[in-house]
Design an enzyme around this catalytic site. Structure first.
Site, mmCIF file in Angstrom:
data_model
loop_
_atom_site.group_PDB
_atom_site.id
_atom_site.type_symbol
_atom_site.label_atom_id
_atom_site.label_comp_id
_atom_site.label_asym_id
_atom_site.label_seq_id
_atom_site.Cartn_x
_atom_site.Cartn_y
_atom_site.Cartn_z
ATOM 1 N N CYS A 191 -1.927 83.132 57.220
ATOM 2 C CA CYS A 191 -2.517 83.837 56.081
ATOM 3 C C CYS A 191 -4.042 83.833 56.185
ATOM 4 O O CYS A 191 -4.604 84.538 57.022
ATOM 5 C CB CYS A 191 -2.018 83.215 54.775
ATOM 6 S SG CYS A 191 -2.326 84.238 53.314
ATOM 7 N N HIS B 210 4.043 83.190 55.417
ATOM 8 C CA HIS B 210 4.006 81.724 55.400
ATOM 9 C C HIS B 210 5.281 81.134 55.999
ATOM 10 O O HIS B 210 6.298 81.002 55.310
ATOM 11 C CB HIS B 210 3.824 81.226 53.958
ATOM 12 C CG HIS B 210 2.466 81.487 53.413
ATOM 13 N ND1 HIS B 210 1.453 80.560 53.474
ATOM 14 C CD2 HIS B 210 1.945 82.591 52.811
ATOM 15 C CE1 HIS B 210 0.360 81.067 52.927
ATOM 16 N NE2 HIS B 210 0.629 82.304 52.526
ATOM 17 N N GLU C 75 5.713 78.092 56.762
ATOM 18 C CA GLU C 75 5.856 76.683 56.377
ATOM 19 C C GLU C 75 6.655 76.482 55.102
ATOM 20 O O GLU C 75 6.969 75.342 54.742
ATOM 21 C CB GLU C 75 4.470 76.042 56.231
ATOM 22 C CG GLU C 75 3.702 76.393 54.955
ATOM 23 C CD GLU C 75 2.967 77.723 54.998
ATOM 24 O OE1 GLU C 75 2.130 77.966 54.109
ATOM 25 O OE2 GLU C 75 3.225 78.520 55.919
ATOM 26 N N SER D 3 6.832 53.951 36.036
ATOM 27 C CA SER D 3 7.158 54.865 34.936
ATOM 28 C C SER D 3 8.640 55.198 34.888
ATOM 29 O O SER D 3 9.139 55.674 33.868
ATOM 30 C CB SER D 3 6.361 56.165 35.094
ATOM 31 O OG SER D 3 6.833 56.897 36.212
#
Length: 283
Positions: free
Chosen positions: A52, A142, A144, A196
């Site tokens: 990109c 893309h 990925e 948490s």
């Protein structure tokens, strides 16, 4: 190794990389003050894959042209293979079409010298390019992301078949390396962890427990805003694996400070500051 876009060429050379992937990004190469590839990188002859924005900066710095697209693309698109390339080795273009993920507002309009287009889409005539002699490639889509069909295979082609890297590790190597590093840092000290019950802190707790066992103490804060039975579920889950969890029951404190507050941002700040205060006191 992940490095910033402004890293010096000497640092890159010192790493002696077998290949470099130039990632995408939110900027536009059309503007003068946005990140650009260091031209000295081309002198190294290192294999390059621009994705990109990375593709666009390769094109621009080598004399090609990048323009703003008439139509911005964000989402699925179909590309057509124009010519063979090592990047597309054994990639299944069904009826010469591959579904990929696009996310761009600019596009390469003119190729630099010695580059050939290897893929196109309906809205992007140059959706991929390759240098005729050097191992330099660019993809407007893309590979990925999981949304691109066979995207991982395309990246593997670059890593293994173009850069000639060897796969001499797996995910367990990363985990074992992290565990050894933590154990060497902690030695005979003790560690406290804010737990948490969410994915991030829970994974850290499990990995730390594997490294340092009883040297770890987790602090779990009941702020009165948790889901029904969540306190019991967290305590039971971690006690079953032998992790020491200290419960801080401070719901009255949190709720009293939130009383009468309606603004979400103010609530967020109050909760965050109170968490820090409670954690420091418990620690």
């Amino acid at each position: 190794v992940i490095l910033p876009c402004d890293i010096g060429i000497d640092k890159i050379k010192s790493l002696n990389p077998k290949g470099i992937i130039l990632s995408g990004g939110p900027e536009t190469v059309i503007e003068s003050d946005t990140p650009k590839i260091n031209k000295a990188l081309f002198d190294t002859k290192i294999p390059l894959l621009g994705i990109c924005y990375g593709m666009q900066t390769i094109a621009q710095e080598l004399g090609g042209s990048v323009i703003q697209s008439e139509k911005r693309e964000f989402g699925h698109a179909n590309i057509e293979k124009i010519s063979d390339s090592k990047l597309f080795d054994k990639i299944d273009f069904q009826e010469n079409s591959l579904n990929v993920w696009m996310s761009h507002g600019d596009k390469v309009s003119t190729l630099p010298n010695n580059f050939n287009a290897i893929a196109k889409s309906e809205n992007c005539p140059i959706a991929g390019f390759a240098h005729s002699e050097e191992a330099w490639f660019g993809l407007q889509f893309h590979p990925e992301v999981t949304h691109t069909n066979e995207g991982i295979k395309i990246i593997e082609n670059f890593v293994y078949k173009i850069c000639n890297c060897e796969k001499n590790w797996d995910i367990t190597d990363i985990i074992n390396g992290m565990k050894s590093y933590v154990a060497s840092k902690v030695e005979n000290e003790k560690v406290i962890l804010g737990l948490s019950g969410g994915v991030d802190s829970s994974v850290v707790a499990m990995l730390l427990h594997q490294c340092i066992k009883e040297k770890l103490t987790c602090i779990f804060v009941d702020n009165g805003l948790l889901r029904l039975n969540e306190v019991e579920e967290v305590l039971d889950t971690f006690s079953e694996v032998g992790i020491n969890v200290h419960l801080s029951s401070t719901s009255d404190l949190f709720l009293s400070r939130l009383e009468g507050i309606k603004d979400p941002e103010k609530k967020r700040i109050i909760i965050g500051n109170t968490f820090i205060e409670v954690f420091e006191e418990e620690a």
